[in-house]
Design a protein around this motif. Structure first.
Motif, PDB file in Angstrom:
ATOM      1  N   GLU A  18       0.839  -1.206   0.000  1.00 31.08           N
ATOM      2  CA  GLU A  18       0.000   0.000   0.000  1.00 31.08           C
ATOM      3  C   GLU A  18       0.869   1.249   0.000  1.00 31.08           C
ATOM      4  N   CYS A  21       2.342   1.956  -3.364  1.00 31.38           N
ATOM      5  CA  CYS A  21       1.326   2.508  -4.270  1.00 31.38           C
ATOM      6  C   CYS A  21       1.064   3.974  -3.946  1.00 31.38           C
ATOM      7  N   ARG A  22       0.956   4.294  -2.656  1.00 28.94           N
ATOM      8  CA  ARG A  22       0.749   5.698  -2.263  1.00 28.94           C
ATOM      9  C   ARG A  22       1.902   6.563  -2.732  1.00 28.94           C
ATOM     10  N   ASP A  27      -3.970   4.831  -7.072  1.00 24.64           N
ATOM     11  CA  ASP A  27      -5.124   4.444  -6.258  1.00 24.64           C
ATOM     12  C   ASP A  27      -5.258   2.930  -6.315  1.00 24.64           C
ATOM     13  N   TYR A  28      -5.829   2.339  -5.262  1.00 24.43           N
ATOM     14  CA  TYR A  28      -5.895   0.887  -5.166  1.00 24.43           C
ATOM     15  C   TYR A  28      -7.004   0.506  -4.211  1.00 24.43           C
ATOM     16  N   THR A 102      -9.781   4.924 -11.897  1.00 21.73           N
ATOM     17  CA  THR A 102      -9.046   5.472 -10.775  1.00 21.73           C
ATOM     18  C   THR A 102     -10.000   5.837  -9.641  1.00 21.73           C
ATOM     19  N   LYS A 104     -10.908   4.602  -5.277  1.00 21.53           N
ATOM     20  CA  LYS A 104     -10.559   3.779  -4.129  1.00 21.53           C
ATOM     21  C   LYS A 104     -11.830   3.094  -3.658  1.00 21.53           C
TER      22      LYS A 104
END
Length: 123
Positions: A18, A21-22, A27-28, A102, A104
């Motif tokens: 995470e 990715c940040r 976004d995930y 895109t 969350k």
């Protein structure tokens, strides 16, 4: 590089975290007991993290997909998954992630408990 920690519960992972990715501004979807991090737009698996009785086994198709560039939907819809079986946890996590755009969203992934694992249930 895939990894597993054989504690109780087991922990297994492959690819991005995470935080990674940040840091990249990607976004995930976010899970609780585990997660599949997929690239918005393409669905390419960036990373996966599982915790539970069979995490070291359940991570295997995600390792393959991340290595070969197989997107989450293609993997989920492939003829890999047997019903009923613990691997459905991974299939459901792949199918439950947000659409390829895109945003969350929430993703819930629950690996079988040790008791369920011993009984052959857990999905």
């Amino acid at each position: 590089m895939p990894a597993a920690v054989f504690t109780h519960p087991r922990i297994a992972s492959v690819g991005a975290t995470e935080q990674g990715c940040r840091d990249r501004g990607v976004d995930y979807p976010v899970g609780t007991a585990g997660q599949v991090l997929a690239e918005p737009g393409t669905g390419r698996i960036l990373g996966a993290h599982l915790m539970g009785a069979r995490a070291s086994v359940l991570i295997q198709p995600l390792v393959l997909a991340a290595t070969l560039g197989i997107d989450a939907v293609t993997l989920a819809k492939s003829p890999y998954w047997i019903h009923p079986a613990p691997t459905e946890v991974v299939e459901n996590a792949l199918l439950d992630r947000p659409p390829a755009r895109t945003v969350k969203g929430n993703l819930r992934l629950r690996a079988p408990s040790a008791r369920e694992d011993d009984q052959g249930a857990g999905v």
